[in-house]
Each structure stands twice: as structure tokens, then as C-alpha cells.
Design an enzyme around this catalytic site. Structure first.
Site, short mmCIF file in Angstrom:
data_model
loop_
_atom_site.label_atom_id
_atom_site.label_comp_id
_atom_site.label_asym_id
_atom_site.label_seq_id
_atom_site.Cartn_x
_atom_site.Cartn_y
_atom_site.Cartn_z
N HIS A 115 -22.26 31.16 -24.09
CA HIS A 115 -22.62 30.75 -22.22
C HIS A 115 -22.23 32.06 -21.26
O HIS A 115 -21.57 33.39 -21.84
CB HIS A 115 -21.22 30.33 -21.92
N ASP A 118 -22.59 33.25 -13.70
CA ASP A 118 -23.01 33.64 -12.61
C ASP A 118 -22.06 33.38 -11.42
O ASP A 118 -22.47 32.52 -11.21
CB ASP A 118 -24.72 33.30 -12.27
N HIS A 120 -21.54 33.21 -7.30
CA HIS A 120 -22.77 33.93 -6.33
C HIS A 120 -22.02 34.36 -5.62
O HIS A 120 -22.55 35.42 -4.19
CB HIS A 120 -22.98 32.38 -5.79
N HIS A 155 -21.51 29.37 -12.06
CA HIS A 155 -21.94 28.18 -12.89
C HIS A 155 -22.71 29.55 -14.49
O HIS A 155 -22.49 30.68 -14.14
CB HIS A 155 -23.19 27.78 -12.27
N CYS A 156 -22.86 28.35 -15.29
CA CYS A 156 -23.30 29.03 -16.50
C CYS A 156 -25.31 29.44 -16.29
O CYS A 156 -24.87 28.44 -15.66
CB CYS A 156 -22.75 28.10 -17.60
N HIS A 166 -27.18 23.60 -19.19
CA HIS A 166 -25.61 24.29 -18.80
C HIS A 166 -24.58 23.61 -17.34
O HIS A 166 -23.63 22.78 -17.59
CB HIS A 166 -25.18 25.15 -19.56
N MET A 171 -21.33 23.21 -16.33
CA MET A 171 -20.53 24.21 -16.25
C MET A 171 -21.08 24.89 -15.01
O MET A 171 -22.00 25.75 -14.43
CB MET A 171 -21.11 25.23 -16.86
N HIS A 276 -18.60 12.90 3.81
CA HIS A 276 -18.25 11.62 4.74
C HIS A 276 -16.99 11.81 4.60
O HIS A 276 -16.69 11.07 3.59
CB HIS A 276 -19.13 11.10 4.99
N GLU A 300 -19.71 13.99 11.94
CA GLU A 300 -19.17 13.07 11.30
C GLU A 300 -19.24 13.39 9.48
O GLU A 300 -19.14 12.70 8.97
CB GLU A 300 -20.11 12.09 12.02
N THR A 301 -20.40 14.20 9.34
CA THR A 301 -21.49 14.70 7.80
C THR A 301 -21.84 15.60 8.01
O THR A 301 -21.99 16.35 8.80
CB THR A 301 -23.27 13.26 7.50
N HIS A 327 -22.47 10.17 2.06
CA HIS A 327 -23.23 9.76 2.56
C HIS A 327 -24.58 9.28 1.73
O HIS A 327 -25.33 8.51 2.65
CB HIS A 327 -22.91 10.29 3.95
CU LIG Z 1 -23.14 27.69 -20.47
#
Ligand SMILES: [Cu+2]
Length: 364
Positions: A115, A118, A120, A155-156, A166, A171, A276, A300-301, A327
Site C-alpha cells: 500500500h 497519494d 492530492h 488515497h492508496c 484499493h 482506501m 443535499h 440547495e445541492t 441527491h
Molecule cells: Cu492500498
């Protein structure tokens, strides 16, 4: 054998090349104060300052990867899950802009797969993915500078077909990088939250047997071929908040009071969604989750792009139960993507009143 070793060869070699001796940057960073933060399981978030008057710090986090079966609905359907710190999603980390995130990632020997992570929010080396790939029985320490404010997914991403698998096995998580002066509205005026909740939405792809019942598997490897077929059909069997159907409803409803301002951080690492709040609104919404952009108002959304995290701020004005959902109502009601807020306080007749209760149709 289901290792990603071949797909990852290039990445691991480049990782070795990037590993460098102490630099001038290290010396400057070594002089900074350090703060160790213990992460907590979502929907809760570790204690943190919103605005800070202190200078940048090195914030130390530790996460353990746990590969384990997790029940994802009331029928006992079991996902061969992969998790950061045992929860789906992984914990929300909170730092301030220009802080350094120093993560120790541990892959215990009891796991069976490699594993990594990453971020962002990070710059370079596949968001740190190229520097953090670890086999069972290993740990690694990554440091990155939180240069941009906002809410960001992590995330992985261990390479090739392992990446989507994954991620849809659980993950992912999020980090919130706050401006040092805290959040502000479109006029630049400071805004604060009383509470913050982290909701991670996941799409799961559970294979079915000949009788249309969800299959249970003895291991991750055993589950992979059938799971891949369902994944590649792009139709999830479950779309849930925080790891399972009903994880944030009923007794586990999120609690708030009339007059309280709540920040909801919502991530989806793989697929688009549209949160929502039924009976409420987004007073201020950073749909893309990036605080350098002014928030939208009175929504609203709102739309969370797959692979991102957004943030919505709302001050509750009426007591009662609010559903907070995706929604796409099929995904919310039939597949699981619903949470509840239970809000205490005094009802405001000015905002809403049932003027006449249900009764026979008047005939005059
Ligand atoms: Cu992983």
C-alpha cells in the site's frame, strides 16, 4: 498472484532515486516546532485551531493500514476492505497552510498487500505515492509542505489495476489545509464553525452468486477476479457514507443544536456525488473544497467531483431530523448514501408552521 510488483517496478526504482541525503530544507524544517496529532475515526475530527497566530509547524501523523473484512449493510454483506487506520474513510487530517505534514505510514505484517498514499494536497512524486509504497511488515515516513489551502482527498495508489481496487475497497480519506487566519466568506470576513464532521462517500462493487445473493470471500485475493468484473461494469452495488449503509443514521446520527454552525467535509475518491441537506442549505459552500476561491452561497445541492473533497458550512435554524444525502435519490435511499443530523432546539414558527393539520378535504 495478485501483487502489483510488475506494474510498480518503475515507481519503486524512481522512489529509490528520489530518496536523498539531508538537505538545506531539512535543516530549516528541523528548526520548526513539532506537534504530534492523534487521528480520530470519522465522522469526528481531531481537535485543532481554526485560525492560528503561530508560525508553521511540522505536524506528525501516524496511520496504520488495516486489510480486513467489513460488514457494509444490515444484511451482513461483507467487503474485503482495505483501510487507513481501520476506518472507511480514513481519518481527516487538519493542518494550516505552510505547515509540514509528516506522516508515518505502517503496513503491518498481518496484511497481504503493498500500500501507499497519494495526497492530492502534496506536490511531486505522485502526491507522495512514489515515496510511500510499503510491503506488509514495513513502515515509511513522508513529509510534504501544505502549500495550498482546501480540502483534498488522499488515497492508496499502489500502481496499475491495484489503484481502483484499493480505492473502492475503502482506501481513501481527506486532509483539510486551513488558511492560517481561518476560513473567510466572499467578502474576506472571518467565519467559524462550532463543529466539523467528515463524511467520506464510497461506491462498493460486491459480486453476486448464481442466486443473486452477495458473495462472501475468504480473502482479498479470492475476492478480486469477481470484484473486478463488477467494478468494470461501473454500477456500484452500494453507495454509502462512512463505510456502511446506516453508519450515520438513527443512533449514529450527527448531533447539532439550533444556532450551531457545522462544517461538513465530504469526499469521494472515485465517483461524482451531489450532497443535499433536506430542509437546510449550504450557507457557504466550497464545492471544489479550495479556500482560495470564494465560497458559493445559499446552495440547495452541491457537486463533489470524483477524486475531490468539498466543504459546506451551515447554521441550523430549526430543530428536528435532517437527512443529508447524495441527491441521486436511488443512491441515497436504495443504495445507502444517507446520513442524519439530529438537531435540538426551539421550533421557529416564522420560518415554518403547519397551519392546518391533515384532515378531510373541505367541501363548501
Ligand atoms: Cu492500498
Amino acid at each position: 498472484m495478485l501483487t502489483a510488483s510488475k506494474a510498480l517496478m518503475g515507481v519503486t526504482i524512481s522512489a529509490l532515486l528520489i530518496a536523498a541525503p539531508a538537505s538545506a530544507a531539512d535543516e530549516n524544517i528541523d528548526a520548526l516546532p513539532r506537534q504530534k496529532v492523534t487521528l480520530v475515526a470519522p465522522p469526528f475530527v481531531h481537535p485543532h485551531e481554526q485560525a492560528t497566530t503561530s508560525g508553521p509547524k511540522v505536524i506528525e501523523f501516524t496511520m496504520r493500514v488495516e486489510d480486513k473484512p467489513v460488514v457494509i449493510d444490515d444484511q451482513g454483506t461483507t467487503l474485503q476492505a482495505m483501510t487507513f487506520n481501520g476506518s472507511i474513510p480514513g481519518p481527516l487530517m487538519v493542518v494550516h497552510q505552510d505547515d509540514y505534514v509528516e506522516l508515518t505510514l505502517i503496513n503491518p505484517e498481518t496484511n497481504t498487500m503493498a500500500h501507499n498514499v497519494d495526497f492530492h494536497a502534496a506536490t511531486g512524486a505522485l502526491g507522495g505515492g512514489a515515496l510511500t509504497l510499503i510491503s506488509p511488515g514495513e513502515q515509511v515516513k513522508l513529509r510534504f509542505k501544505a502549500t495550498r489551502t482546501g480540502t483534498f482527498v488522499y488515497h492508496c495508489a499502489p500502481g496499475g489495476a491495484m489503484i481502483p481496487w484499493h480505492v473502492v475497497s475503502g482506501m481513501s480519506g481527506a486532509i483539510m489545509v486551513l488558511p492560517r487566519k481561518g476560513l473567510s466568506n466572499e467578502k474576506g470576513e472571518p467565519i467559524k464553525y462550532d463543529k466539523v464532521f467528515y463524511i467520506g462517500e464510497n461506491d462498493f462493487y460486491i459480486p453476486r452468486d448464481e442466486k443473486d445473493k452477495y458473495k462472501t470471500f475468504g480473502s482479498h485475493g479470492e475476492s478480486y477476479p469477481d470484484t473486478l468484473k463488477v467494478m468494470n461494469g461501473l454500477i456500484p452495488t452500494h453507495v454509502v457514507f462512512n463505510g456502511r449503509v446506516g453508519s450515520l443514521t438513527g443512533k449514529s446520527a450527527l448531533k447539532a443544536k439550533v444556532g450551531e454552525t457545522v462544517l461538513i467535509v465530504h469526499s469521494q475518491a472515485n465517483r461524482d456525488t451531489r450532497p443535499h441537506l433536506i430542509g437546510g442549505h449550504g450557507d457557504y459552500v466550497w464545492e471544489e473544497g479550495k479556500f482560495a476561491n470564494p465560497p458559493a452561497k445559499d446552495l440547495e445541492t452541491w457537486f463533489i467531483r470524483g477524486g475531490s473533497a468539498g466543504a459546506a458550512l451551515y447554521t441550523f435554524r430549526q430543530p428536528g431530523i435532517y437527512a443529508y444525502l447524495n441527491h441521486n435519490l436511488i443512491e441515497a435511499v436504495n443504495l445507502g448514501a444517507t446520513a442524519h443530523f439530529q438537531v435540538e432546539g426551539t421550533w421557529n414558527d416564522d420560518l415554518m408552521k403547519q397551519v392546518a393539520p391533515p384532515g378531510p378535504i373541505a367541501t363548501d
